[in-house]
Design a protein around this motif. Structure first.
Motif, PDB file in Angstrom:
ATOM      1  N   THR A 168       0.847  -1.206   0.000  1.00  0.00           N
ATOM      2  CA  THR A 168       0.000   0.000   0.000  1.00  0.00           C
ATOM      3  C   THR A 168       0.879   1.251   0.000  1.00  0.00           C
ATOM      4  O   THR A 168       0.664   2.186  -0.782  1.00  0.00           O
ATOM      5  N   ALA A 169       1.896   1.236   0.872  1.00  0.00           N
ATOM      6  CA  ALA A 169       2.795   2.400   0.955  1.00  0.00           C
ATOM      7  C   ALA A 169       3.484   2.614  -0.393  1.00  0.00           C
ATOM      8  O   ALA A 169       3.577   3.749  -0.889  1.00  0.00           O
ATOM      9  N   TYR A 170       3.921   1.530  -1.015  1.00  0.00           N
ATOM     10  CA  TYR A 170       4.594   1.596  -2.320  1.00  0.00           C
ATOM     11  C   TYR A 170       3.677   2.257  -3.345  1.00  0.00           C
ATOM     12  O   TYR A 170       4.061   3.219  -4.028  1.00  0.00           O
ATOM     13  N   ILE A 171       2.413   1.770  -3.411  1.00  0.00           N
ATOM     14  CA  ILE A 171       1.466   2.289  -4.404  1.00  0.00           C
ATOM     15  C   ILE A 171       1.195   3.784  -4.199  1.00  0.00           C
ATOM     16  O   ILE A 171       1.217   4.564  -5.141  1.00  0.00           O
ATOM     17  N   PHE A 172       0.995   4.173  -2.943  1.00  0.00           N
ATOM     18  CA  PHE A 172       0.660   5.578  -2.709  1.00  0.00           C
ATOM     19  C   PHE A 172       1.865   6.508  -2.818  1.00  0.00           C
ATOM     20  O   PHE A 172       1.718   7.679  -3.141  1.00  0.00           O
ATOM     21  N   LEU A 173       3.065   5.967  -2.559  1.00  0.00           N
ATOM     22  CA  LEU A 173       4.247   6.831  -2.645  1.00  0.00           C
ATOM     23  C   LEU A 173       4.818   6.948  -4.061  1.00  0.00           C
ATOM     24  O   LEU A 173       5.653   7.812  -4.322  1.00  0.00           O
ATOM     25  N   ILE A 174       4.351   6.068  -4.969  1.00  0.00           N
ATOM     26  CA  ILE A 174       4.838   6.149  -6.361  1.00  0.00           C
ATOM     27  C   ILE A 174       4.610   7.563  -6.904  1.00  0.00           C
ATOM     28  O   ILE A 174       5.475   8.150  -7.542  1.00  0.00           O
ATOM     29  N   GLN A 175       3.411   8.117  -6.614  1.00  0.00           N
ATOM     30  CA  GLN A 175       3.057   9.444  -7.092  1.00  0.00           C
ATOM     31  C   GLN A 175       3.990  10.528  -6.556  1.00  0.00           C
ATOM     32  O   GLN A 175       4.324  11.470  -7.253  1.00  0.00           O
ATOM     33  N   LYS A 176       4.378  10.373  -5.286  1.00  0.00           N
ATOM     34  CA  LYS A 176       5.175  11.431  -4.636  1.00  0.00           C
ATOM     35  C   LYS A 176       6.658  11.277  -4.943  1.00  0.00           C
ATOM     36  O   LYS A 176       7.348  12.231  -5.239  1.00  0.00           O
ATOM     37  N   ILE A 177       7.149  10.034  -4.832  1.00  0.00           N
ATOM     38  CA  ILE A 177       8.593   9.812  -4.933  1.00  0.00           C
ATOM     39  C   ILE A 177       9.027   9.444  -6.358  1.00  0.00           C
ATOM     40  O   ILE A 177      10.087   9.857  -6.811  1.00  0.00           O
ATOM     41  N   GLY A 178       8.216   8.684  -7.048  1.00  0.00           N
ATOM     42  CA  GLY A 178       8.595   8.232  -8.390  1.00  0.00           C
ATOM     43  C   GLY A 178       8.623   6.716  -8.460  1.00  0.00           C
ATOM     44  O   GLY A 178       8.918   6.044  -7.466  1.00  0.00           O
ATOM     45  N   PHE A 179       8.277   6.169  -9.639  1.00  0.00           N
ATOM     46  CA  PHE A 179       8.118   4.725  -9.788  1.00  0.00           C
ATOM     47  C   PHE A 179       9.411   3.951  -9.569  1.00  0.00           C
ATOM     48  O   PHE A 179       9.441   2.951  -8.849  1.00  0.00           O
ATOM     49  N   PHE A 216       6.509   6.552 -16.717  1.00  0.00           N
ATOM     50  CA  PHE A 216       5.929   6.314 -15.392  1.00  0.00           C
ATOM     51  C   PHE A 216       5.928   7.604 -14.583  1.00  0.00           C
ATOM     52  O   PHE A 216       6.715   8.511 -14.862  1.00  0.00           O
ATOM     53  N   PRO A 217       5.085   7.641 -13.525  1.00  0.00           N
ATOM     54  CA  PRO A 217       5.106   8.838 -12.679  1.00  0.00           C
ATOM     55  C   PRO A 217       6.507   9.029 -12.100  1.00  0.00           C
ATOM     56  O   PRO A 217       7.110   8.064 -11.630  1.00  0.00           O
ATOM     57  N   SER A 218       7.034  10.268 -12.165  1.00  0.00           N
ATOM     58  CA  SER A 218       8.414  10.454 -11.721  1.00  0.00           C
ATOM     59  C   SER A 218       8.512  11.048 -10.312  1.00  0.00           C
ATOM     60  O   SER A 218       9.537  10.890  -9.652  1.00  0.00           O
ATOM     61  N   GLY A 219       7.475  11.721  -9.809  1.00  0.00           N
ATOM     62  CA  GLY A 219       7.509  12.263  -8.458  1.00  0.00           C
ATOM     63  C   GLY A 219       8.657  13.238  -8.254  1.00  0.00           C
ATOM     64  O   GLY A 219       9.142  13.852  -9.213  1.00  0.00           O
TER      65      GLY A 219
END
Lengths: 512, 148
Positions: free
Chosen positions: B86-97, B142-145
């Motif tokens: 869950t943390a991985y999925i939600f942090l992808i947007q903020k930190i980057g894939f 991918f999202p780069s954050g």
């Protein structure tokens, strides 16, 4: 006709054509094997390249990629229970279970033989009876489509899983999920909860990957910790309890002629089911594979083993979805109606090359069309040869520890889901479906019903609403049109036969 | 303390019936404009309600309900792994894939008990392969954050 066929086939046998078809099969298989990446995406990417090629070569390459992609989807369904394409969802049911028993190579090869058989039957039907089937398909209006979908749903409810109530709940959940997004007739948003991302519809890739692949990884985690807890309790060594990641002896993991012969009836029946459903625009390989699976289960003496690694289950799903791969070109080439996204891309490629699909196509461009058919047969055979030998690699992959594979699959699920739609929201949806799938599995509600309900939901709703508009709300049309009535009567017979069987079993138990 | 917790089958059907009721009484009237768009959702929700109520009542009166048994410890561990995901999925947007994928693979492999050698190899190899295939070959970004 036969002169045109011979001329078309002779145009295919050039080194360049063979090389490009080979490249198409290889790249399609590779893309299809990655969950979320479909061959359709690959076709869209290489479409511009085909403008510079001869039409036969270019279009055959696109079709080769499609065929490779269809089988690639089944590889990841069998190896990781992560269908690379939605069409491979039914393949995962028995394919993954059979692989789990220690037969990865046998499973891949059986799927391959099924896929090639379905493909070749679809191709031959396409070559010889495209016009005939297309005109039959034209008799299908909204009433017939709705009845066909109802029949398919009845089959799924009566045949999958052990409890009819749970099957029904699972299908209803799928149908409800399919109503999220724009209404198919008025485009009014439904269940979007004020979120723009939900105003379209739920991504099928997010649903299939989440429900089947992510939930399976969570289940494997559960199993891993259960084994670990047992080990700690009884001090058993790791080697003794981790037998699940072991394959059987290499010679036993080989597909024999006898095993193929045992499933020949299923191969034949499923090829016909796939070809017929493929000829109807809009129903596609997912419907075909599930209908064929349910039909094989009802016919089989080993029906209770379906879902537990039964070869007939794998054959039924795989043969039908591959047969669709060829027969969905029937409405495209004969009537100019693309049956699905891939057919639409091929439609575009034909138009760019100045070939207009429709009833006059064979008369005006006979050799080119038959050349493309020859390319399709060549692609099927290349797919068989290449994957037959690469199945040895999958035998090696199958012994990788589940603890190593779990994070890899979870990351690939995200990459595939995002790659398919380029929407971050779909990753969250996939995760939610993963949790839902895990919980449903725990309480023994079958996931197949959710997937098939979701896939058939829009078609059912659209057809029923069209029927109501056309008939002014009169439902008697379902019983006055012969094809529709036939589907409903068969559905009723399936229900009656199920209850008769259940009653008989109960009586036998009471006597015993 | 008991190592297992049990859930009755009747409770499952009860929950599904509640969900059906929620759909019919609240969600459909609130979320779908009145008229034809409501037709099929109402049909499906009513179906869900009827089937689950029927099963709930019949199991309740027959007293033949099944139990689903779950190991508390196993659930706790699986819950932890799901939390990491869950943390991985939600942090992808903020930190980057790519950065998050490396961190996720390291965290999950270590929690699952794998050694450092395989953990480090996989955490570099997998995101690198995905980068080459998706970004370089297929041109899918991918999202780069805030990071790469």
């Amino acid at each position: 006709m036969f002169t045109q066929i011979a001329e078309g086939f002779s145009m295919m046998f050039t080194p360049m054509t063979i090389l490009l078809i080979l490249a198409g099969v290889l790249s399609g298989t590779f893309l299809g094997a990655i969950p979320g990446l479909t061959a359709t995406m690959g076709i869209a990417l290489i479409l511009p390249v085909t403008f510079y090629l001869d039409p036969i070569v270019g279009i055959s390459m696109l079709i080769a990629m499609y065929k490779g992609g269809m089988f690639g989807g089944s590889i990841s369904a069998i190896m990781f229970n992560a269908p690379g394409t939605p069409a491979a969802a039914a393949t995962a049911l028995d394919g993954y279970a059979l692989k789990q028993k220690g037969y990865p190579r046998k499973t891949i090869r059986l799927a391959l033989v099924s896929s090639t058989t379905g493909d070749l039957v679809g191709n031959l039907v396409l070559i010889f009876t495209a016009g005939l089937l297309a005109s039959a398909a034209l008799r299908f209006g909204p009433t017939e489509n709705a009845s066909l979908v109802i029949f398919a749903l009845v089959l799924i409810i009566m045949i999958t899983g052990n409890s009819i109530a749970k099957n029904l709940i699972s299908v209803l959940l799928g149908l409800l999920i399919a109503t999220v997004g724009a209404d198919p007739v008025t485009s009014i948003p439904r269940f979007d909860f004020g979120m723009v991302e939900l105003s379209g519809s739920v991504s099928i890739i997010a649903l299939v990957i989440g429900l089947l692949a992510v939930s399976e990884v969570f289940e494997t985690m559960s199993q891993h910790y259960r084994d670990k807890t047992k080990r700690l309790k009884s001090n058993i060594s790791e080697i003794e309890t981790n037998d699940k990641s072991k394959n059987v002896d290499k010679h036993k993991d080989n597909l024999t002629w006898k095993e193929v012969s045992e499933v020949r009836r299923t191969l034949g029946r499923s090829s016909i089911i796939g070809t017929l459903i493929g000829a109807l625009p809009g129903l596609g390989p997912v419907t075909a594979s599930f209908v064929s699976y349910a039909q094989a289960k009802s016919k089989s003496k080993k029906g209770d083993n379906f879902g537990k690694g039964e070869k007939e289950g794998l054959v039924a799903a795989e043969t039908a979805n591959s047969a669709v791969g060829s027969s969905n070109l029937i409405p495209l080439l004969s009537l100019g109606i693309p049956g699905d996204a891939t057919a639409a891309l091929i439609f575009g490629a034909l138009i760019i090359h100045g070939i207009i699909p429709g009833p006059q196509l064979i008369e005006t461009n006979g050799p080119i069309v038959y050349g493309i058919f020859a390319g399709m047969i060549m692609a099927s055979l290349f797919c068989l040869v290449i994957n037959w030998y690469t199945s040895n690699i999958f035998r090696k992959i199958a012994v990788i520890r589940p603890t190593v594979l779990m994070p890899v699959i979870l990351v690939l699920c995200i990459a595939g889901t995002y790659g398919y739609s380029q929407a971050s929201f779909d990753i969250i949806l996939m995760f939610i479906f993963g949790i839902l799938g895990f919980l449903l599995k725990k309480v023994e509600i079958p996931l197949v019903g959710v997937v098939i309900g979701f896939v058939l939901g829009p078609k059912l709703e659209e057809s029923i609403r069209q029927v109501f508009v056309l008939s002014g709300g009169d439902i008697s049309v379902f019983f006055t049109r012969p094809i529709s009535l036939a589907f409903l009567v068969i559905a009723l017979l399936v229900i009656l036969s199920h209850f008769r069987k259940t009653k008989k079993l109960k009586d036998e138990k009471r006597v015993a | 303390m008991n190592n297992y917790f049990k859930i009755k089958e009747t409770h499952i059907y009860g929950l599904i019936a509640l969900f059906g009721l929620l759909l019919v009484l609240v969600l459909i009237p609130m979320e779908i404009q009145s008229g034809e768009p409501r037709l099929m959702p109402y049909v499906y929700a009513a179906g869900l309600l009827i089937v689950s109520m029927f099963k709930f009542v019949s199991l309740f009166f027959n007293k033949k309900t099944e139990f689903f048994k779950f190991n508390r410890k196993v659930f706790k561990y699986v819950g932890l792994n799901i939390l990491i995901y869950t943390a991985y999925i939600f942090l992808i947007q903020k930190i980057g894939f790519f950065v998050m994928s490396i961190l996720f693979i390291i965290a999950l492999l270590r929690v699952l008990g794998e050694g450092w050698k395989i953990t480090l190899t996989l955490s570099v190899m997998l995101p690198a392969s995905i980068y080459i295939l998706f970004t370089q070959i297929l041109a899918l970004y991918f999202p780069s954050g805030i990071l790469f």
